[in-house]
Design a protein around this motif. Structure first.
Motif, PDB file in Angstrom:
ATOM      1  N   ILE A 143       9.505   1.990   3.875  1.00 23.23           N
ATOM      2  CA  ILE A 143       8.682   0.770   3.848  1.00 23.23           C
ATOM      3  C   ILE A 143       8.318   0.176   5.316  1.00 23.23           C
ATOM      4  O   ILE A 143       9.460  -0.100   5.904  1.00 23.23           O
ATOM      5  CB  ILE A 143       9.299  -0.318   3.202  1.00 23.23           C
ATOM      6  CG1 ILE A 143       9.695  -0.045   1.603  1.00 23.23           C
ATOM      7  CG2 ILE A 143       8.269  -1.426   2.951  1.00 23.23           C
ATOM      8  CD1 ILE A 143      10.417  -0.804   0.967  1.00 23.23           C
ATOM      9  N   MET A 144       7.101   0.113   5.687  1.00 22.94           N
ATOM     10  CA  MET A 144       6.793  -0.477   7.047  1.00 22.94           C
ATOM     11  C   MET A 144       6.178  -1.837   6.995  1.00 22.94           C
ATOM     12  O   MET A 144       5.114  -1.994   5.854  1.00 22.94           O
ATOM     13  CB  MET A 144       6.084   0.603   7.828  1.00 22.94           C
ATOM     14  CG  MET A 144       6.586   2.018   8.066  1.00 22.94           C
ATOM     15  SD  MET A 144       5.543   3.140   9.034  1.00 22.94           S
ATOM     16  CE  MET A 144       4.253   3.292   8.199  1.00 22.94           C
ATOM     17  N   LEU A 145       6.420  -2.633   7.943  1.00 21.49           N
ATOM     18  CA  LEU A 145       5.766  -3.711   8.215  1.00 21.49           C
ATOM     19  C   LEU A 145       5.300  -4.331   9.330  1.00 21.49           C
ATOM     20  O   LEU A 145       6.247  -3.903  10.181  1.00 21.49           O
ATOM     21  CB  LEU A 145       6.167  -4.832   7.117  1.00 21.49           C
ATOM     22  CG  LEU A 145       7.348  -5.300   7.350  1.00 21.49           C
ATOM     23  CD1 LEU A 145       7.464  -6.408   8.449  1.00 21.49           C
ATOM     24  CD2 LEU A 145       8.224  -5.979   6.043  1.00 21.49           C
ATOM     25  N   LEU A 146       4.437  -4.631   9.852  1.00 22.61           N
ATOM     26  CA  LEU A 146       4.319  -5.592  11.126  1.00 22.61           C
ATOM     27  C   LEU A 146       4.599  -7.006  11.044  1.00 22.61           C
ATOM     28  O   LEU A 146       4.062  -7.581   9.907  1.00 22.61           O
ATOM     29  CB  LEU A 146       2.906  -5.147  11.776  1.00 22.61           C
ATOM     30  CG  LEU A 146       2.451  -3.535  11.999  1.00 22.61           C
ATOM     31  CD1 LEU A 146       1.265  -3.669  12.547  1.00 22.61           C
ATOM     32  CD2 LEU A 146       3.563  -3.143  12.995  1.00 22.61           C
ATOM     33  N   SER A 147       4.958  -7.693  11.814  1.00 27.05           N
ATOM     34  CA  SER A 147       4.944  -9.092  12.337  1.00 27.05           C
ATOM     35  C   SER A 147       4.473  -9.514  13.571  1.00 27.05           C
ATOM     36  O   SER A 147       4.852  -8.918  14.420  1.00 27.05           O
ATOM     37  CB  SER A 147       6.333  -9.387  11.732  1.00 27.05           C
ATOM     38  OG  SER A 147       6.273 -11.030  11.662  1.00 27.05           O
TER      39      SER A 147
ATOM     40  N   GLY B  75       7.381  16.840   1.668  1.00 29.94           N
ATOM     41  CA  GLY B  75       6.719  17.108   0.383  1.00 29.94           C
ATOM     42  C   GLY B  75       5.609  16.160  -0.264  1.00 29.94           C
ATOM     43  O   GLY B  75       4.903  15.961   0.511  1.00 29.94           O
ATOM     44  N   ALA B  76       5.784  15.813  -1.286  1.00 30.35           N
ATOM     45  CA  ALA B  76       4.703  14.959  -1.967  1.00 30.35           C
ATOM     46  C   ALA B  76       5.297  13.533  -1.822  1.00 30.35           C
ATOM     47  O   ALA B  76       4.767  12.523  -2.413  1.00 30.35           O
ATOM     48  CB  ALA B  76       4.656  15.114  -3.340  1.00 30.35           C
ATOM     49  N   GLN B  77       6.393  13.024  -1.200  1.00 31.13           N
ATOM     50  CA  GLN B  77       6.863  11.603  -1.020  1.00 31.13           C
ATOM     51  C   GLN B  77       6.057  10.720  -0.027  1.00 31.13           C
ATOM     52  O   GLN B  77       5.905  10.834   1.033  1.00 31.13           O
ATOM     53  CB  GLN B  77       8.351  11.911  -0.518  1.00 31.13           C
ATOM     54  CG  GLN B  77       9.139  10.819  -0.664  1.00 31.13           C
ATOM     55  CD  GLN B  77      10.520  10.629  -0.007  1.00 31.13           C
ATOM     56  OE1 GLN B  77      10.759  11.574   0.891  1.00 31.13           O
ATOM     57  NE2 GLN B  77      11.464  10.195  -0.836  1.00 31.13           N
ATOM     58  N   PRO B  78       5.469   9.771  -0.689  1.00 37.06           N
ATOM     59  CA  PRO B  78       4.683   8.802   0.020  1.00 37.06           C
ATOM     60  C   PRO B  78       5.417   7.725   0.762  1.00 37.06           C
ATOM     61  O   PRO B  78       6.982   7.775   0.630  1.00 37.06           O
ATOM     62  CB  PRO B  78       4.255   7.906  -1.139  1.00 37.06           C
ATOM     63  CG  PRO B  78       5.146   7.863  -2.160  1.00 37.06           C
ATOM     64  CD  PRO B  78       5.868   9.240  -2.091  1.00 37.06           C
ATOM     65  N   PHE B  79       5.196   7.108   1.564  1.00 32.67           N
ATOM     66  CA  PHE B  79       5.618   6.153   2.246  1.00 32.67           C
ATOM     67  C   PHE B  79       4.730   4.692   1.987  1.00 32.67           C
ATOM     68  O   PHE B  79       3.597   4.763   1.551  1.00 32.67           O
ATOM     69  CB  PHE B  79       5.927   6.071   3.514  1.00 32.67           C
ATOM     70  CG  PHE B  79       4.533   6.144   4.528  1.00 32.67           C
ATOM     71  CD1 PHE B  79       3.922   5.006   5.061  1.00 32.67           C
ATOM     72  CD2 PHE B  79       3.993   7.425   4.658  1.00 32.67           C
ATOM     73  CE1 PHE B  79       2.810   5.224   5.801  1.00 32.67           C
ATOM     74  CE2 PHE B  79       2.668   7.514   5.513  1.00 32.67           C
ATOM     75  CZ  PHE B  79       2.160   6.500   5.996  1.00 32.67           C
ATOM     76  N   ALA B  80       5.363   3.529   2.038  1.00 32.09           N
ATOM     77  CA  ALA B  80       4.523   2.303   1.709  1.00 32.09           C
ATOM     78  C   ALA B  80       4.625   1.439   3.104  1.00 32.09           C
ATOM     79  O   ALA B  80       5.323   1.407   4.028  1.00 32.09           O
ATOM     80  CB  ALA B  80       5.572   1.423   1.025  1.00 32.09           C
ATOM     81  N   VAL B  81       3.553   0.569   3.067  1.00 28.49           N
ATOM     82  CA  VAL B  81       3.035  -0.219   4.074  1.00 28.49           C
ATOM     83  C   VAL B  81       3.022  -1.670   3.627  1.00 28.49           C
ATOM     84  O   VAL B  81       2.284  -1.884   2.403  1.00 28.49           O
ATOM     85  CB  VAL B  81       1.781   0.049   4.956  1.00 28.49           C
ATOM     86  CG1 VAL B  81       1.520  -0.974   5.872  1.00 28.49           C
ATOM     87  CG2 VAL B  81       1.837   1.189   5.495  1.00 28.49           C
TER      88      VAL B  81
ATOM     89  N   ILE C 274       0.849  -1.449  -0.038  1.00 26.88           N
ATOM     90  CA  ILE C 274       0.016  -0.036  -0.035  1.00 26.88           C
ATOM     91  C   ILE C 274       0.830   1.298  -0.087  1.00 26.88           C
ATOM     92  O   ILE C 274       1.870   1.389   0.782  1.00 26.88           O
ATOM     93  CB  ILE C 274      -0.960   0.018   1.039  1.00 26.88           C
ATOM     94  CG1 ILE C 274      -1.806  -1.358   1.128  1.00 26.88           C
ATOM     95  CG2 ILE C 274      -1.817   1.323   1.144  1.00 26.88           C
ATOM     96  CD1 ILE C 274      -1.485  -1.916   2.525  1.00 26.88           C
ATOM     97  N   PHE C 275       0.605   2.288  -0.923  1.00 27.40           N
ATOM     98  CA  PHE C 275       1.218   3.575  -0.980  1.00 27.40           C
ATOM     99  C   PHE C 275       0.512   4.363  -0.146  1.00 27.40           C
ATOM    100  O   PHE C 275      -0.493   4.663  -0.376  1.00 27.40           O
ATOM    101  CB  PHE C 275       1.648   3.700  -2.560  1.00 27.40           C
ATOM    102  CG  PHE C 275       2.529   2.858  -3.225  1.00 27.40           C
ATOM    103  CD1 PHE C 275       3.775   2.891  -2.987  1.00 27.40           C
ATOM    104  CD2 PHE C 275       1.966   2.099  -3.854  1.00 27.40           C
ATOM    105  CE1 PHE C 275       4.588   1.830  -3.446  1.00 27.40           C
ATOM    106  CE2 PHE C 275       2.863   1.069  -4.696  1.00 27.40           C
ATOM    107  CZ  PHE C 275       4.104   0.992  -4.426  1.00 27.40           C
ATOM    108  N   CYS C 276       1.000   5.106   0.746  1.00 30.25           N
ATOM    109  CA  CYS C 276       0.501   6.205   1.469  1.00 30.25           C
ATOM    110  C   CYS C 276       0.944   7.663   1.278  1.00 30.25           C
ATOM    111  O   CYS C 276       1.977   7.919   1.278  1.00 30.25           O
ATOM    112  CB  CYS C 276       0.298   5.723   3.141  1.00 30.25           C
ATOM    113  SG  CYS C 276       0.196   4.063   3.562  1.00 30.25           S
ATOM    114  N   SER C 277      -0.046   8.256   0.835  1.00 34.46           N
ATOM    115  CA  SER C 277       0.294   9.689   0.608  1.00 34.46           C
ATOM    116  C   SER C 277       0.611  10.360   2.101  1.00 34.46           C
ATOM    117  O   SER C 277       0.391   9.950   3.230  1.00 34.46           O
ATOM    118  CB  SER C 277      -1.024  10.596   0.383  1.00 34.46           C
ATOM    119  OG  SER C 277      -1.398  10.051  -1.178  1.00 34.46           O
ATOM    120  N   ASP C 278       1.770  11.203   1.964  1.00 37.49           N
ATOM    121  CA  ASP C 278       2.310  11.758   3.220  1.00 37.49           C
ATOM    122  C   ASP C 278       2.669  13.365   2.990  1.00 37.49           C
ATOM    123  O   ASP C 278       2.710  13.695   1.806  1.00 37.49           O
ATOM    124  CB  ASP C 278       3.431  11.049   3.678  1.00 37.49           C
ATOM    125  CG  ASP C 278       3.883  11.399   5.023  1.00 37.49           C
ATOM    126  OD1 ASP C 278       3.107  12.037   5.738  1.00 37.49           O
ATOM    127  OD2 ASP C 278       4.971  10.754   5.216  1.00 37.49           O
TER     128      ASP C 278
END
Length: 164
Positions: A117-121, A76-82, A68-72
């Motif tokens: 990039i973020m993830l949970l485990s 600036g306009a750089q997204p982050f990912a989950v 998932i690409f998340c707006s942030d």
């Protein structure tokens, strides 16, 4: 990876992958209550902010991940990912399929200029944690928090916007 050059192909999921993904998710969470709907996969096929990826090896699905690409607004306009629901079939773990899937994910994130990039485990999945660390993820920089739907509080008086 190129499907013609290798027996392994990473691609976006298609509706007819639903049962294979459902099997992988069942393996991940140990539940028979998992339901993957072909029509939901169809909705995601053209979603520019969500990619349900599958790894096909020798004609069968053996891994999947939801990206998932998340707006942030922080950079600036750089997204982050989950990354969510990442699973490799237990029968093929240790053969580089998970690494290939995470490399594909990282490539997608580089192409979109993601800041992270973020993830949970799940806390008990220490083998998965070691794998994620080998792939460059840090489990010591941040602490994740989760609240499942069954734990949501209901209220008859929801907070209203101050803009009213």
């Amino acid at each position: 990876m190129n499907a013609e050059a290798s027996p392994t192909c990473i691609r976006r999921a298609r509706p007819n992958d639903a049962k294979g993904i459902e099997t992988l998710y069942g393996e991940l969470v140990g539940s028979t209550h998992v339901r993957v709907l072909p029509e939901r996969i169809a909705e995601l096929e053209n979603d520019t902010k969500t990619a349900l990826l599958v790894l096909e090896h020798e004609g069968a699905l053996h891994a999947t991940a939801l990206l998932i690409f998340c707006s942030d607004v922080m950079y600036g306009a750089q997204p982050f990912a989950v990354v969510e629901n990442i699973v490799v079939s237990a029968a093929l773990r240790g053969r580089g399929l998970g690494t290939a899937l995470l490399q594909r994910i990282e490539g997608e994130c580089i192409a979109r200029d993601c800041s992270k990039i973020m993830l949970l485990s799940a806390i008990e999945r220490s083998e998965a944690h070691r794998f994620f660390e080998r792939c460059g993820f840090s489990g010591s920089r941040k602490k994740g928090f989760v609240k499942y739907r069954r734990e949501f509080r209901t209220t008859s008086n929801p907070v209203t916007s101050s803009a009213q």
